[in-house]
Enzyme design. Structure first.
Site, PDB file in Angstrom:
ATOM      1  N   ARG A 284       0.888  -1.171   0.000  1.00 56.66           N
ATOM      2  CA  ARG A 284       0.000   0.000   0.000  1.00 56.66           C
ATOM      3  C   ARG A 284       0.915   1.207   0.000  1.00 56.66           C
ATOM      4  O   ARG A 284       1.689   1.403   0.958  1.00 56.66           O
ATOM      5  CB  ARG A 284      -0.907  -0.026   1.231  1.00 56.66           C
ATOM      6  CG  ARG A 284      -1.614   1.286   1.478  1.00 56.66           C
ATOM      7  CD  ARG A 284      -2.725   1.173   2.481  1.00 56.66           C
ATOM      8  NE  ARG A 284      -3.885   0.543   1.876  1.00 56.66           N
ATOM      9  CZ  ARG A 284      -5.109   0.547   2.396  1.00 56.66           C
ATOM     10  NH1 ARG A 284      -5.328   1.161   3.548  1.00 56.66           N
ATOM     11  NH2 ARG A 284      -6.109  -0.054   1.792  1.00 56.66           N
TER      12      ARG A 284
ATOM     13  N   HIS B  98      -7.258   1.066  -6.591  1.00 56.13           N
ATOM     14  CA  HIS B  98      -7.451   0.144  -5.463  1.00 56.13           C
ATOM     15  C   HIS B  98      -8.139  -1.114  -6.023  1.00 56.13           C
ATOM     16  O   HIS B  98      -9.327  -1.347  -5.780  1.00 56.13           O
ATOM     17  CB  HIS B  98      -8.314   0.834  -4.405  1.00 56.13           C
ATOM     18  CG  HIS B  98      -8.283   0.182  -3.050  1.00 56.13           C
ATOM     19  ND1 HIS B  98      -7.510  -0.932  -2.760  1.00 56.13           N
ATOM     20  CD2 HIS B  98      -8.957   0.470  -1.901  1.00 56.13           C
ATOM     21  CE1 HIS B  98      -7.704  -1.274  -1.492  1.00 56.13           C
ATOM     22  NE2 HIS B  98      -8.574  -0.443  -0.949  1.00 56.13           N
TER      23      HIS B  98
ATOM     24  N   GLN C  23     -10.115  -3.723  -3.890  1.00 53.23           N
ATOM     25  CA  GLN C  23     -11.417  -3.229  -3.444  1.00 53.23           C
ATOM     26  C   GLN C  23     -12.473  -3.461  -4.517  1.00 53.23           C
ATOM     27  O   GLN C  23     -13.564  -3.975  -4.240  1.00 53.23           O
ATOM     28  CB  GLN C  23     -11.296  -1.726  -3.123  1.00 53.23           C
ATOM     29  CG  GLN C  23     -12.571  -1.103  -2.615  1.00 53.23           C
ATOM     30  CD  GLN C  23     -12.954  -1.636  -1.233  1.00 53.23           C
ATOM     31  OE1 GLN C  23     -12.148  -1.583  -0.316  1.00 53.23           O
ATOM     32  NE2 GLN C  23     -14.164  -2.142  -1.091  1.00 53.23           N
TER      33      GLN C  23
ATOM     34  N   ASP D 216     -17.187   7.100  -1.101  1.00 58.33           N
ATOM     35  CA  ASP D 216     -15.862   6.980  -0.465  1.00 58.33           C
ATOM     36  C   ASP D 216     -15.558   8.341   0.158  1.00 58.33           C
ATOM     37  O   ASP D 216     -16.229   9.345  -0.158  1.00 58.33           O
ATOM     38  CB  ASP D 216     -14.811   6.599  -1.529  1.00 58.33           C
ATOM     39  CG  ASP D 216     -13.412   6.405  -0.958  1.00 58.33           C
ATOM     40  OD1 ASP D 216     -13.275   6.253   0.276  1.00 58.33           O
ATOM     41  OD2 ASP D 216     -12.441   6.405  -1.742  1.00 58.33           O
TER      42      ASP D 216
ATOM     43  N   CYS E  56     -16.488   1.748   0.510  1.00 65.01           N
ATOM     44  CA  CYS E  56     -15.309   0.883   0.701  1.00 65.01           C
ATOM     45  C   CYS E  56     -14.854   0.864   2.158  1.00 65.01           C
ATOM     46  O   CYS E  56     -14.138  -0.050   2.559  1.00 65.01           O
ATOM     47  CB  CYS E  56     -14.183   1.340  -0.203  1.00 65.01           C
ATOM     48  SG  CYS E  56     -13.736   3.066   0.040  1.00 65.01           S
TER      49      CYS E  56
ATOM     50  N   ARG F  95     -13.555  -8.611   0.867  1.00 66.50           N
ATOM     51  CA  ARG F  95     -12.140  -8.329   0.601  1.00 66.50           C
ATOM     52  C   ARG F  95     -11.323  -9.606   0.804  1.00 66.50           C
ATOM     53  O   ARG F  95     -10.439  -9.931   0.020  1.00 66.50           O
ATOM     54  CB  ARG F  95     -11.634  -7.228   1.551  1.00 66.50           C
ATOM     55  CG  ARG F  95     -12.198  -5.845   1.283  1.00 66.50           C
ATOM     56  CD  ARG F  95     -11.711  -5.273  -0.038  1.00 66.50           C
ATOM     57  NE  ARG F  95     -10.253  -5.218  -0.093  1.00 66.50           N
ATOM     58  CZ  ARG F  95      -9.498  -4.257   0.452  1.00 66.50           C
ATOM     59  NH1 ARG F  95     -10.071  -3.227   1.044  1.00 66.50           N
ATOM     60  NH2 ARG F  95      -8.170  -4.303   0.351  1.00 66.50           N
TER      61      ARG F  95
HETATM   62  N1   CP Z   1     -11.250  -0.277   2.188  1.00 67.24           N
HETATM   63  C1   CP Z   1      -9.987  -0.386   2.635  1.00 67.24           C
HETATM   64  O1   CP Z   1      -9.034  -0.590   1.866  1.00 67.24           O
HETATM   65  O2   CP Z   1      -9.871  -0.305   3.981  1.00 67.24           O
HETATM   66  P1   CP Z   1      -8.521  -0.112   4.801  1.00 67.24           P
HETATM   67  O3   CP Z   1      -7.976   1.217   4.437  1.00 67.24           O
HETATM   68  O4   CP Z   1      -8.914  -0.217   6.251  1.00 67.24           O
HETATM   69  O5   CP Z   1      -7.574  -1.215   4.403  1.00 67.24           O
HETATM   70  N1  NVA Z   2      -9.851   6.773  -1.259  1.00 67.83           N
HETATM   71  C1  NVA Z   2      -9.501   6.286   0.047  1.00 67.83           C
HETATM   72  C2  NVA Z   2      -9.741   4.820   0.148  1.00 67.83           C
HETATM   73  C3  NVA Z   2      -9.467   4.196   1.490  1.00 67.83           C
HETATM   74  C4  NVA Z   2      -9.667   2.719   1.494  1.00 67.83           C
HETATM   75  C5  NVA Z   2      -8.048   6.631   0.348  1.00 67.83           C
HETATM   76  O1  NVA Z   2      -7.209   6.477  -0.548  1.00 67.83           O
HETATM   77  O2  NVA Z   2      -7.766   7.062   1.463  1.00 67.83           O
END
Ligand code: CP
Ligand code: NVA
Length: 315
Positions: A103, A130, A133, A222, A262, A290
């Site tokens: 990430r 993502h 997701q 989101d 999400c 997920r």
């Molecule tokens: N939706 C999602 O990716 O959640 P987290 O940021 O908690 O991993």
């Molecule tokens: N768009 C959000 C998604 C979190 C799962 C972010 O990038 O923070």
């Protein structure tokens, strides 16, 4: 066969459907109490430059249930591109583990891991997309709506990482993604081109959320300020005023519309409490899925029986 799982833009519609089929198959088998140790003796390194609940936990549990192990590594500690070049991190991790999930702030870091390592790389969220997701989202849509084709999926908010992957997933699935966003927060022409569908065909942008939700099968939200954009928070709060999923907006969609997010949700910003907890909310099924979706990714990337599991899932 897949080598990496970096962006849904790299997948064919058949590969996307195979992943969904394997995810649904592994979920059914788990419900029957059947867990196969397809990744016994294998380790997934998980590098997190940003916080996480779902991604971290769902990958950890998925690896455990597949008979393997996962290692959580804080991004600050590794310092990809800071303490040492990302390409060296990729080479070193490839000597220890059989897969890397990361990430990251910059999508390029994922590309560098894949280019310089010798094991599969999975994108657990970047500034660009993502994909884990969106795969879980379409697994959830398939379960609740019985199909993934011919649907109007409406995303209310920022044309961000989640929206990009959802748009590409909609194109792969044969559905439509409608983005309702303020001016200056829309997909670029390059984004639309990357989704593989002509402008205005499967990916549509409007500025009026009420116009967007007419006929919607799914309403998706989101956060307005993604991780890494905290400095823009005040400006974004103002720009996105009116782009909230709430009971009034839900009432303007189809009577059987499903509500998705999400997570994490900023309740009473982009979505109200009542919408998260609505009888048509499938948000927590999304979160659960997920794990099932990522098991399919892990199985097809890291196990030796990918073709066999696809064949079993199709029957
Ligand atoms: N939706 C999602 O990716 O959640 P987290 O940021 O908690 O991993
Ligand atoms: N768009 C959000 C998604 C979190 C799962 C972010 O990038 O923070």
């Amino acid at each position: 066969m897949l080598t990496h799982f970096i962006s849904l833009n790299d997948l064919t519609a058949d590969q996307f459907r195979d992943l969904l089929a394997v995810a649904a198959y592994l979920k059914r088998r788990r419900a029957q109490g059947i867990l196969e140790s397809a990744l016994a003796g294998k380790t997934l390194a998980m590098v997190f430059e940003k916080p996480s609940l779902r991604t971290r936990l769902s990958f950890e549990v998925a690896m455990t249930e597949l008979g393997g192990r996962s290692l959580y590594i804080r991004g600050e500690e590794v310092g990809m591109g800071v303490r040492e070049p990302t390409r060296d991190v990729a080479r070193v991790l490839s000597r220890y583990v059989q897969g890397i999930m990361a990430r990251v702030f910059k999508h390029q870091s994922i590309l560098d891991l894949a280019a310089h390592g010798s094991v599969p790389v999975i994108n657990g969220l970047s500034d660009e997309c993502h994909p884990c997701q969106a795969l879980a989202d379409f697994l959830t849509i398939q379960e609740h709506l019985g199909a993934i084709t011919g649907l109007r999926v409406v995303f209310i908010g920022d044309a961000n990482n989640v929206a990009r992957s959802l748009a590409r997933a909609a194109v792969l699935a044969g559905s439509q993604l409608v983005l309702a966003c303020p001016k200056n927060y829309a997909f670029t022409q390059a984004d639309i081109a990357s989704f593989g569908s002509a402008w205005g065909k499967q990916v549509i942008q409007v500025h009026d959320p009420v116009e967007a939700v007419a006929g919607a099968h799914v309403l998706y939200s989101d956060v307005w300020t993604s991780m890494g954009q905290e400095a823009e928070k005040a400006e974004r709060l103002q720009a996105f005023h009116g782009y909230q999923i709430n009971d009034t907006l839900i009432a303007k969609a189809r009577g059987d519309v499903r509500i998705m997010h999400c997570l994490p949700a900023h309740r009473d910003e982009e979505i109200t409490d009542s919408a998260v907890d609505h009888q048509r909310s499938i948000i927590f099924d999304q979160a659960e899925n997920r794990m099932h979706a990522q098991k399919a990714i892990l199985r097809l990337l890291m196990a030796s029986d990918g073709a066999a599991v696809i064949a079993a899932a199709r029957t």
